[in-house]
Design an enzyme around this catalytic site. Structure first.
Site, short mmCIF file in Angstrom:
data_model
loop_
_atom_site.label_atom_id
_atom_site.label_comp_id
_atom_site.label_asym_id
_atom_site.label_seq_id
_atom_site.Cartn_x
_atom_site.Cartn_y
_atom_site.Cartn_z
CD GLU A 141 -56.19 -26.17 -19.85
OE1 GLU A 141 -56.25 -27.40 -19.64
OE2 GLU A 141 -57.20 -25.44 -19.87
CE LYS A 185 -67.93 -22.36 -3.79
NZ LYS A 185 -68.42 -22.75 -5.11
CB THR A 206 -60.02 -27.13 -22.99
OG1 THR A 206 -60.82 -26.06 -23.47
CG2 THR A 206 -58.64 -26.61 -22.67
CD1 TRP A 212 -66.45 -24.44 0.39
CD2 TRP A 212 -64.42 -25.00 -0.36
NE1 TRP A 212 -65.95 -23.37 -0.29
CE2 TRP A 212 -64.71 -23.68 -0.76
CE3 TRP A 212 -63.20 -25.57 -0.72
CZ2 TRP A 212 -63.82 -22.92 -1.51
CZ3 TRP A 212 -62.31 -24.81 -1.47
CH2 TRP A 212 -62.61 -23.49 -1.86
P1 AMP Z 1 -58.93 -32.40 -19.59
O1 AMP Z 1 -58.25 -31.15 -19.97
O2 AMP Z 1 -60.15 -32.68 -20.40
O3 AMP Z 1 -58.01 -33.57 -19.57
O4 AMP Z 1 -59.47 -32.20 -18.10
C1 AMP Z 1 -58.60 -31.89 -17.03
C2 AMP Z 1 -59.32 -32.03 -15.73
O5 AMP Z 1 -59.65 -33.39 -15.45
C3 AMP Z 1 -58.48 -31.62 -14.53
O6 AMP Z 1 -58.45 -30.22 -14.37
C4 AMP Z 1 -59.20 -32.34 -13.40
O7 AMP Z 1 -60.35 -31.63 -12.98
C5 AMP Z 1 -59.65 -33.62 -14.06
N1 AMP Z 1 -58.71 -34.70 -13.71
C6 AMP Z 1 -57.72 -35.21 -14.45
N2 AMP Z 1 -57.09 -36.21 -13.81
C7 AMP Z 1 -57.70 -36.35 -12.60
C8 AMP Z 1 -57.52 -37.19 -11.45
N3 AMP Z 1 -56.61 -38.15 -11.43
N4 AMP Z 1 -58.33 -37.00 -10.39
C9 AMP Z 1 -59.28 -36.05 -10.40
N5 AMP Z 1 -59.51 -35.24 -11.45
C10 AMP Z 1 -58.73 -35.37 -12.54
#
Ligand code: AMP
Length: 551
Positions: free
Chosen positions: A331, A444, A187, A449
């Site tokens: 994930e 917050k 990640t 929120w």
């Molecule tokens: P990663 O593991 O680096 O791909 O990051 C995943 C995170 O990216 C998710 O938990 C979201 O917070 C954010 N994310 C991915 N796609 C979107 C989307 N379409 N809109 C908003 N947030 C997103």
């Protein structure tokens, strides 16, 4: 009673065998920056993947679950590694080339990578790390780039083409257990150490089938997909595997990821589909506005990785490119939701409202919302809580933590095994997810929120705003309040009062949510995968580095 059906393991070698025969004439086209792009058929990729597997086993001693890392752009050799390494039973580990050197070294050591396949242009990044990489026994270099950075590397260095030359072009792929590790990805780790997610053959196979469904990307062998999303970012959202199932041609940008070459490759190779994070599309939009090209072939664009601003979607609609919004994470392999509107909304005013949600859950992903006290929230489109998911391509733990606690941390996995996404949002009765924030980014204010994403989207719909990020900052009276950081377009004369009035206009944003703290910045800091890096902004604010105006 057991079924009477055959039990054929869902293996990546089967996807490879299918793609390289049934779709043998489909192509991986790699942009070279000058002259003709490199074109390689799926049949050639299949043969070269077999040669690579022989070389890894016979010359470099890769066996069992040894990890073989790639430090590479999106290109044909990277696709070969994608198939050769898991098919032979080893584990592909894609390294994020945009990570700080220290983190990269930490990740290689944590995964205990034995071999690194690296693009020649990335040797200046890899070479200084080598003394810190304890497990690496061989380096394999592909493509152009000065090799001298590896002089005195201390480990054997091989040329990819020399290594695979003359090896048999078929391989007797082992019949593995489908639950075996196939690939791993860490990640991007905005807090704490990066965490390794290990995909299985089965999870990748099932995820690829979902990517190929009409309700997801739904591409066929008549399509060419411009794969901008890096192969190190959640397996390029599953595209290399999915395309080998259906014969979709892949157009790979290699290291040419700037807006101008991307526009050129679209005009020259006429892809029908493309996938990338919003920041790439913001850049491309500016380029196409300044220097229009023929991009009419590109009728479907998948945007995910962070929220797609509605203004960006409208701008691409106007250019004839239809944006499809999707949500996912490392994930979740990553496909979690895709925003295809339901049949009844097509052609009505509701259609756009559906398209800007994060999308609908496919059959393979179960979802639930959890409130702050751990209570289940209804799917009423209003109750906001943390999204939790479960499914065959969703992670159930992290790789090799020092103890069970770190393998399945309580903030990431519920007691009954669901993944806690850290994303906050609502789900409509018909299963559409609308994210309002990351749990850690939500503001917050006085017990209520405020969604930073909503404020950002409203700001970015202002014609003179190029980019905007909103973060929570401490406030004596309310606990937290929003700070608006804004990047103005060149020549803009907009001031804070007019931007605030724009937000309040037509009740876009409720009055109590309007930011009173404002600052102009040159660009929004980005993470290694191109998302807004809000922790940098919070840090700059805390250190007094931002010139903040209070309205
Ligand atoms: P990663 O593991 O680096 O791909 O990051 C995943 C995170 O990216 C998710 O938990 C979201 O917070 C954010 N994310 C991915 N796609 C979107 C989307 N379409 N809109 C908003 N947030 C997103």
């Amino acid at each position: 009673m057991l079924s009477t059906m055959q039990d054929v393991p869902l293996l990546i070698s089967r996807i490879l065998a299918h793609g390289s025969t049934i779709h043998g004439t489909s192509q991986v086209i790699t942009w070279t920056g000058e002259g003709e792009p490199q074109r390689r058929s799926f049949a050639e990729i299949g043969a070269r993947a077999a040669q690579l597997a022989h070389a890894l086993r016979e010359d470099l001693g890769v066996r069992d679950d040894h990890r073989v890392a790639t430090l590479a752009w999106n290109n044909a050799e990277h696709v070969e590694a994608y198939f050769a390494i898991p098919s032979m039973g080893a584990v592909l580990h894609t390294l994020n080339l945009r990570l700080p050197a220290e983190q990269l070294a930490w990740i290689v050591n944590h995964a205990a990578d034995r071999v690194v396949i690296v693009n020649g242009s990335l040797l200046p990044l890899l070479a200084p790390l080598l003394p810190h990489l304890k497990s690496v026994e061989h380096i394999v270099v592909t493509g152009p780039g000065d090799r001298s950075a590896l002089d005195g590397a201390g480990v054997p260095v091989h040329e990819y083409e020399e290594l695979i030359a003359g090896k048999p072009d078929t391989y007797d792929w082992p019949e593995l257990d489908e639950r075996t590790a196939a690939a791993m990805c860490y990640t991007s780790g905005t807090t704490g150490d990066p965490k390794g997610v290990v995909y299985s053959h089965r999870s990748i196979y099932l995820h690829s089938m979902q990517v190929n469904m009409a309700e997801s990307m739904g591409l066929t062998d008549q399509d060419t997909s411009l794969v901008v999303v890096p192969q190190f970012h959640v397996n390029a959202w599953g595209l290399p595997h999915a395309t080998f199932m259906t014969g979709v041609n892949m157009l790979m940008p290699d290291r040419f990821l700037q807006p101008a070459p991307l526009a050129e490759m679209i005009a020259a190779e006429r892809p029908t589909h493309a996938a990338a994070v919003p920041t790439i599309w913001q850049g491309l939009l500016a380029e196409l506005t300044a220097r229009p090209r023929d991009v009419s072939s590109l009728t479907q664009v998948t945007i995910g990785g962070s929220a797609c601003p509605p203004s960006l979607m409208r701008a691409f609609d106007a250019l004839g490119m239809r944006v499809c919004h999707a949500w996912g994470m490392t994930e979740t392999s990553p496909l979690g939701t895709v925003a295809r509107p339901p049949a009844h909304a097509i052609g009505t005013d509701e259609e756009f409202a559906y398209r800007v949600t994060q999308g609908r859950f496919p059959a393979g992903v179960e979802a639930r919302l959890t409130g702050p006290g751990g209570e289940r929230l209804p799917w009423d489109g209003e109750s906001a809580g943390e999204l939790e998911v479960r499914g065959a391509w969703i992670a159930g733990a992290y790789y090799n933590g020092p103890d069970t606690e770190s393998l399945r941390p309580a903030d990431k996995f519920s007691e009954d095994g669901w993944l806690k996404t850290g994303d906050v949002g609502t789900i409509s009765p018909d299963g559409y997810l609308t994210l309002t924030d990351r749990a850690k980014d939500v503001i917050k204010s006085g017990g209520e929120w405020i969604s930073s994403v909503e404020l950002e989207n409203a700001l970015m719909s202002h014609p003179e705003v190029a980019e905007a990020a909103v973060v929570a900052v401490p406030d004596d009276k309310w606990g937290e309040r929003p700070l608006a950081t804004v990047v103005l377009r060149e020549g803009s004369t907009a001031d804070f009062a007019s931007l605030r009035a724009f937000l309040a206009d037509e009740g876009k944003i409720a009055k109590w949510q309007l930011p009173e703290r404002w600052t102009i910045i040159e660009s929004v800091p980005k993470t290694s995968v191109g998302k807004f890096d809000k922790k940098v902004l919070r840090r700059q604010y805390a250190a007094g580095d931002l010139d903040v105006t209070r309205l």
